[in-house]
Design an enzyme around this catalytic site. Sequence first.
Site, PDB file in Angstrom:
ATOM      1  N   HIS A   3       3.673  -2.302   3.213  1.00 41.09           N
ATOM      2  CA  HIS A   3       3.801  -0.963   2.625  1.00 41.09           C
ATOM      3  C   HIS A   3       5.212  -0.846   2.063  1.00 41.09           C
ATOM      4  CE1 HIS A   3       0.676  -0.628   5.725  1.00 41.09           C
ATOM      5  NE2 HIS A   3       0.158   0.336   5.004  1.00 41.09           N
ATOM      6  N   ASP A  17       0.823  -1.206   0.000  1.00 36.76           N
ATOM      7  CA  ASP A  17       0.000   0.000   0.000  1.00 36.76           C
ATOM      8  C   ASP A  17       0.861   1.262   0.000  1.00 36.76           C
ATOM      9  OD1 ASP A  17      -2.152  -1.664   0.138  1.00 36.76           O
ATOM     10  OD2 ASP A  17      -3.056  -0.712   1.892  1.00 36.76           O
ATOM     11  N   ASP A  18       0.213   2.385  -0.313  1.00 37.17           N
ATOM     12  CA  ASP A  18       0.842   3.718  -0.275  1.00 37.17           C
ATOM     13  C   ASP A  18       1.991   3.810  -1.276  1.00 37.17           C
ATOM     14  OD1 ASP A  18      -0.913   3.683   1.827  1.00 37.17           O
ATOM     15  OD2 ASP A  18       0.575   4.013   3.393  1.00 37.17           O
TER      16      ASP A  18
HETATM   17 NI    NI Z   1      -2.601   3.150   2.907  1.00 35.52          NI
END
Ligand code: NI
Length: 231
Positions: free
Chosen positions: A177, A36-37
Amino acid sequence: MKKSKRWLCLALLPLLALMAARQEETPHAYIALTFDDSPNAALTERLLDGLASRGAHATFFLIGEQLEGQENLVRRMADEGHQLGNHTYTHLRLDTTGAVGLQEVKKTDARLKEIAGERTYWVRPPWGFASEETLREISAPLIYWSVDSEDWSLRDAGKIARRVTAAAGDGDIVLLHDSYPESVDAALRIVDTLQARGFTFVTVEELFAHMNIEAEAGKLYARPDTLRPPK
Ligand code: NI
């Protein structure tokens, strides 16, 4: 059967037994790492190098406003067999922001199509937050997770890797992440450890295909076989 052939068969038996035992040692299991991100200008490239050298696929949930200047990196992800997904434009929660949140999903989807081509980009709602109303409005499958690495709080490659490899099972979707160096190190350790146990690293889409499950738009999945109730 001629005598010589029978002897050949008998000679092959131990070999077959050995092959069967080997297969038992390394059962076929599939698992999906998700990041993610993403993307991260400083870290994602190293992660892609590590995944490529291990023959592992993953899924990247991208933040729209971080795509500027990273177009080649994003295209490299797609070219190397990874799945690209949508993580909104500014990392907005989708349970309380109504039309504004939905607009961010659409905007990011449009950017992804410009950069990497026309296709359905699956959605990971930031923090996993999505309401029933938002789910109804999103025309792509939404992906939660079944194994949380807690990498953002652990910030220790060994601890993150141990947490994930202890919990990992066939069909799991792992949350990570690529915005922390420790997470990138941990991810590559996870791949090494689980590949030795017989796991194959696939994209979320490939995971659904291997489990013969069709992902439906507007549903939030913790794993291909488990829905996550919206809050
Ligand atoms: Ni996120």
